[in-house]
Scaffold this motif. Structure first.
Motif, PDB file in Angstrom:
ATOM      1  N   UNK A   7       5.539  -5.787 -11.215  1.00 29.04           N
ATOM      2  CA  UNK A   7       6.551  -4.729 -11.214  1.00 29.04           C
ATOM      3  C   UNK A   7       7.097  -4.518  -9.802  1.00 29.04           C
ATOM      4  N   UNK A   8       6.180  -4.421  -8.838  1.00 27.11           N
ATOM      5  CA  UNK A   8       6.584  -4.193  -7.450  1.00 27.11           C
ATOM      6  C   UNK A   8       7.465  -5.334  -6.941  1.00 27.11           C
ATOM      7  N   UNK A   9       7.104  -6.540  -7.319  1.00 26.87           N
ATOM      8  CA  UNK A   9       7.867  -7.717  -6.889  1.00 26.87           C
ATOM      9  C   UNK A   9       9.274  -7.677  -7.499  1.00 26.87           C
ATOM     10  N   UNK A  10       9.316  -7.358  -8.787  1.00 25.89           N
ATOM     11  CA  UNK A  10      10.603  -7.309  -9.493  1.00 25.89           C
ATOM     12  C   UNK A  10      11.495  -6.195  -8.926  1.00 25.89           C
ATOM     13  N   UNK A  11      10.895  -5.051  -8.629  1.00 27.05           N
ATOM     14  CA  UNK A  11      11.683  -3.927  -8.090  1.00 27.05           C
ATOM     15  C   UNK A  11      12.298  -4.327  -6.745  1.00 27.05           C
ATOM     16  N   UNK A  12      11.538  -5.035  -5.918  1.00 26.49           N
ATOM     17  CA  UNK A  12      12.070  -5.524  -4.634  1.00 26.49           C
ATOM     18  C   UNK A  12      13.295  -6.399  -4.839  1.00 26.49           C
ATOM     19  N   UNK A  13      13.186  -7.331  -5.799  1.00 34.48           N
ATOM     20  CA  UNK A  13      14.313  -8.227  -6.102  1.00 34.48           C
ATOM     21  C   UNK A  13      15.531  -7.421  -6.541  1.00 34.48           C
ATOM     22  N   UNK A  14      15.275  -6.437  -7.414  1.00 27.31           N
ATOM     23  CA  UNK A  14      16.375  -5.642  -7.964  1.00 27.31           C
ATOM     24  C   UNK A  14      17.050  -4.807  -6.876  1.00 27.31           C
ATOM     25  N   UNK A  15      16.248  -4.239  -5.981  1.00 26.73           N
ATOM     26  CA  UNK A  15      16.802  -3.446  -4.881  1.00 26.73           C
ATOM     27  C   UNK A  15      17.722  -4.315  -4.033  1.00 26.73           C
ATOM     28  N   UNK A  16      17.297  -5.530  -3.782  1.00 29.38           N
ATOM     29  CA  UNK A  16      18.100  -6.431  -2.974  1.00 29.38           C
ATOM     30  C   UNK A  16      19.378  -6.839  -3.721  1.00 29.38           C
ATOM     31  N   UNK A  19      16.535   1.900   0.542  1.00 28.94           N
ATOM     32  CA  UNK A  19      16.473   3.215  -0.125  1.00 28.94           C
ATOM     33  C   UNK A  19      15.320   3.332  -1.118  1.00 28.94           C
ATOM     34  N   UNK A  20      14.390   2.394  -1.087  1.00 27.23           N
ATOM     35  CA  UNK A  20      13.316   2.357  -2.095  1.00 27.23           C
ATOM     36  C   UNK A  20      12.581   3.686  -2.237  1.00 27.23           C
ATOM     37  N   UNK A  21      12.325   4.361  -1.101  1.00 31.05           N
ATOM     38  CA  UNK A  21      11.518   5.587  -1.141  1.00 31.05           C
ATOM     39  C   UNK A  21      12.353   6.852  -1.230  1.00 31.05           C
ATOM     40  N   UNK A  22      13.691   6.709  -1.276  1.00 28.92           N
ATOM     41  CA  UNK A  22      14.549   7.897  -1.366  1.00 28.92           C
ATOM     42  C   UNK A  22      14.500   8.476  -2.778  1.00 28.92           C
TER      43      UNK A  22
END
Ligand code: ADP
Ligand code: ADP
Length: 232
Positions: free
Chosen positions: A117-126, A133-136
């Motif tokens: 999940x964490x890996x996928x979220x990183x990809x999506x943010x990019x 803005x991950x922690x906003x």
């Protein structure tokens, strides 16, 4: 990719019925951006909600990626819906969750383990240009940034289709253009099929390949934007 055949949707009973969709048939080819244009009350929102069966048509068939959705059981429908992401006019973000946790939400729902999940979220943010803005929290973001979070969340489960329910209607013209450009970019890079509803011709002209014009629940025109829209 999306086929609507003779869709009717009637709200209410007895003397108080509204025919929101009246024999609508349309075809959204794979990899295209398809716009449904119409004024308020034309039936656009009902139409797009019928694609993922948030709203059930009174009659007719809805075929997405070769699968007839109206006859699926609950488990089948849940699976089919993972192929269909959706974004909204008012973003529908969860205010108590950070950007990263909003994007992770659909992955949690399907039970994806945290490391993936964490890996996928990183990809999506990019992918949507929000890596910083991950922690906003949503309240700390502009409208355009909120919609980027909405787009990342909608794409979390790698859907083949993205539905857009007036996704730029709450945004100023410049932000609207940047969101539409992002959708066009995702359409090209991921081969994503996009279906959007809008009351604005400018949105259709900016990114749609094809358009259906809806009035009083009926499609009055349908075709390639280049054929239907008179350029100045
Ligand atoms: P649009 O998105 O183009 O504004 P809608 O799909 O929201 O159009 O609405 C189409 C018609 O259906 C309108 O006449 C609206 O009042 C009616 N309608 C929409 N939702 C409902 C509902 N849940 N119950 C009764 N009538 C509804
Ligand atoms: P509610 O219970 O308020 O209807 P949910 O808990 O179903 O909301 O979902 C919370 C938010 O996450 C909603 O905005 C919903 O649209 C979004 N969401 C849920 N599942 C998905 C998914 N698979 N893809 C994209 N967004 C999703």
């Amino acid at each position: 990719m999306i086929r609507f055949q003779n869709i009717r949707k009637v709200y209410g009973t007895g003397d108080h019925i509204v025919k929101a969709l009246d024999d609508v048939s349309l075809h959204v080819p794979v990899g295209e951006i398809f716009g449904v244009l119409g004024q308020s009350g034309a039936g656009k929102s009902t139409l797009i909600r019928c694609v993922n069966l948030l709203e059930r048509p009174t009659s007719g068939s809805v075929i997405v990626n070769g699968q007839e959705l109206t006859t699926l059981d609950a488990a089948g429908l849940r699976k089919a819906r993972q192929q269909i992401g959706i974004i909204f006019q008012h973003f529908n973000l969860l205010r108590s969750r950070t950007v990263a946790d909003n994007i992770a939400f659909p992955l949690e729902v399907i039970g994806q383990p945290k490391p993936q999940r964490d890996k996928r979220v990183k990809e999506l943010l990019s992918l949507v240009g929000l890596s910083d803005k991950a922690s906003a929290y949503p309240a700390q973001l502009s409208g355009g940034q909120k919609q980027r979070v909405g787009i990342a969340r909608a794409l979390a489960c790698e859907p083949k289709v993205l539905l857009s329910d007036e996704a730029t209607s709450a945004l100023d013209p410049q932000t609207t253009r940047s969101i539409l450009d992002l959708l066009r970019d995702l359409n090209r890079r991921l081969g994503l099929t996009v279906m959007l509803i809008t009351h604005e011709m400018t949105v259709v002209k900016h990114i749609c390949d094809r358009v259906a014009v809806l009035r009083d629940g009926r499609v009055i025109e349908q075709g390639l934007v280049d054929d239907l829209v008179v350029q100045p």
